[in-house]
Design an enzyme around this catalytic site. Structure first.
Site, mmCIF file in Angstrom:
data_model
loop_
_atom_site.group_PDB
_atom_site.id
_atom_site.type_symbol
_atom_site.label_atom_id
_atom_site.label_comp_id
_atom_site.label_asym_id
_atom_site.label_seq_id
_atom_site.Cartn_x
_atom_site.Cartn_y
_atom_site.Cartn_z
ATOM 1 N N ASN A 1 28.540 33.164 43.361
ATOM 2 C CA ASN A 1 29.605 32.859 44.313
ATOM 3 C C ASN A 1 30.596 34.006 44.465
ATOM 4 O O ASN A 1 31.691 33.814 44.984
ATOM 5 C CB ASN A 1 30.322 31.565 43.910
ATOM 6 C CG ASN A 1 29.489 30.342 44.217
ATOM 7 O OD1 ASN A 1 28.580 30.387 45.032
ATOM 8 N ND2 ASN A 1 29.786 29.234 43.550
ATOM 9 N N GLY B 1 36.784 27.127 40.575
ATOM 10 C CA GLY B 1 36.127 25.913 40.118
ATOM 11 C C GLY B 1 34.621 25.979 39.972
ATOM 12 O O GLY B 1 34.040 25.164 39.260
ATOM 13 N N ASP B 2 33.975 26.935 40.633
ATOM 14 C CA ASP B 2 32.528 27.119 40.510
ATOM 15 C C ASP B 2 32.240 28.614 40.513
ATOM 16 O O ASP B 2 31.406 29.113 41.259
ATOM 17 C CB ASP B 2 31.793 26.416 41.658
ATOM 18 C CG ASP B 2 30.288 26.317 41.424
ATOM 19 O OD1 ASP B 2 29.836 26.627 40.301
ATOM 20 O OD2 ASP B 2 29.558 25.945 42.361
ATOM 21 N N LEU B 3 32.965 29.321 39.650
ATOM 22 C CA LEU B 3 32.987 30.785 39.715
ATOM 23 C C LEU B 3 31.857 31.397 38.882
ATOM 24 O O LEU B 3 32.087 32.103 37.909
ATOM 25 C CB LEU B 3 34.347 31.308 39.250
ATOM 26 C CG LEU B 3 34.646 32.781 39.564
ATOM 27 C CD1 LEU B 3 34.569 33.057 41.054
ATOM 28 C CD2 LEU B 3 36.005 33.180 39.006
ATOM 29 N N TRP B 4 30.622 31.113 39.277
ATOM 30 C CA TRP B 4 29.511 31.848 38.693
ATOM 31 C C TRP B 4 29.237 33.066 39.570
ATOM 32 O O TRP B 4 29.746 33.178 40.695
ATOM 33 C CB TRP B 4 28.283 30.954 38.533
ATOM 34 C CG TRP B 4 27.576 30.555 39.782
ATOM 35 C CD1 TRP B 4 28.024 29.699 40.743
ATOM 36 C CD2 TRP B 4 26.288 30.996 40.220
ATOM 37 N NE1 TRP B 4 27.096 29.575 41.749
ATOM 38 C CE2 TRP B 4 26.025 30.351 41.456
ATOM 39 C CE3 TRP B 4 25.324 31.861 39.688
ATOM 40 C CZ2 TRP B 4 24.842 30.558 42.157
ATOM 41 C CZ3 TRP B 4 24.145 32.071 40.392
ATOM 42 C CH2 TRP B 4 23.915 31.426 41.600
#
Length: 281
Positions: free
Chosen positions: A193, A187-190
């Site tokens: 992370n 969901g916030d896979l930049w």
């Protein structure tokens, strides 16, 4: 609570029973804590309502299929999260290819619906609020819960001009992607992370059910070591639908709008450019 405002040693002692011997800041409100038994833990402070609960639920949900490596939750309360510490090293092509296959397996583990999570309905992506309410259909959910709230916020604050808003709204009326079942997303896979060690570990999730291409598009947004190897291994292991490359800007629109409301109009220009690219695809 008694674990202390911004006192990571006190938080670790109270929540785990370990005896801290040293504290080292890692990032804003994130600390590495040495303990008397030689262990290392990470203590993360977040006073926002529901934020720790959402992160704990996300980490455990991602860990459940055994596909990706995530830090073990040692203890938590409503403000502090105590986790396993991961010692980083240089990214390698072997770890990148392994990550691609592991993300593919995570996505394949599925979710009950788009927007579904095991945490609170009011969750967070970075410092921005994020709604997690189940929906049976991806395009409508993506527009109403992942595009519209941040576009409205940016427009109200005049971070995006009328032409930009119109471009994004036009795209929202034309979304057409191949149907796939809800994937279990980080969901916030930049790239920030992803912690590289002998294998890659995923941290700081905003986990929910969504389209698997969204995680991959976000991973590409700000650059990721050996991204070509990650994507190739993913695609070989669990092939992506035809035309996925052309849909990358569509999936990047969500994180770009989140960055717009958090960090300003520079990201608004990127969001409008992504919408224009998606309309041309």
């Amino acid at each position: 609570m008694g674990a202390g405002e911004l006192n990571p040693a006190a938080a670790v002692a109270e929540l785990t029973g370990l005896t801290p011997t040293g504290v080292h800041p890692l990032a804003d409100h994130v600390f590495e804590v040495d303990t008397e038994d030689g262990d290392l833990v990470v203590a993360k402070y977040d006073p926002r309502q529901g934020a720790v609960d959402a992160e704990v639920a996300g980490l455990r949900w991602l860990a459940e299929p055994g596909a990706v490596a995530v830090p073990d939750v040692r203890a938590h309360d409503d403000r502090w999260l105590i986790m396993e510490q991961i010692e980083p090293s240089a990214p390698s092509t072997v770890a990148a290819e392994d990550l691609g296959r592991r993300i593919a397996d995570l996505h394949a583990a599925g979710a009950p619906a788009y927007g579904a999570s095991t945490g609170p309905e009011q969750a967070w992506i970075g410092l921005a609020p994020m709604r997690c309410v189940p929906s049976p259909e991806w395009a409508h959910w993506y527009v109403t819960d992942r595009i519209a709230p941040y576009l409205r916020n940016a427009a109200d604050r005049q971070l995006i001009d009328r032409d930009g808003v119109s471009t994004i709204e036009t795209l929202c009326g034309r979304i057409d992607v191949p149907h796939e079942p809800p994937a279990r997303l980080h969901g916030d896979l930049w790239s920030g992370n992803v912690v590289w060690a002998r294998q890659a570990w995923l941290i700081d999730p905003a986990a929910h059910g969504g389209h698997r291409e969204t995680d991959l598009a976000m991973l590409a947004l700000f650059g990721c070591p050996h991204l070509d190897r990650v994507i190739a291994a993913y695609d070989e292991h669990r092939p992506l639908a035809d035309g996925w490359q052309a849909r990358v800007p569509l999936h990047q629109l969500f994180p770009l709008l989140v960055h717009t409301v958090l960090f300003g109009s520079g990201y608004a220009r990127q969001a409008v450019a992504a919408a224009q690219a998606a309309l041309r695809a």
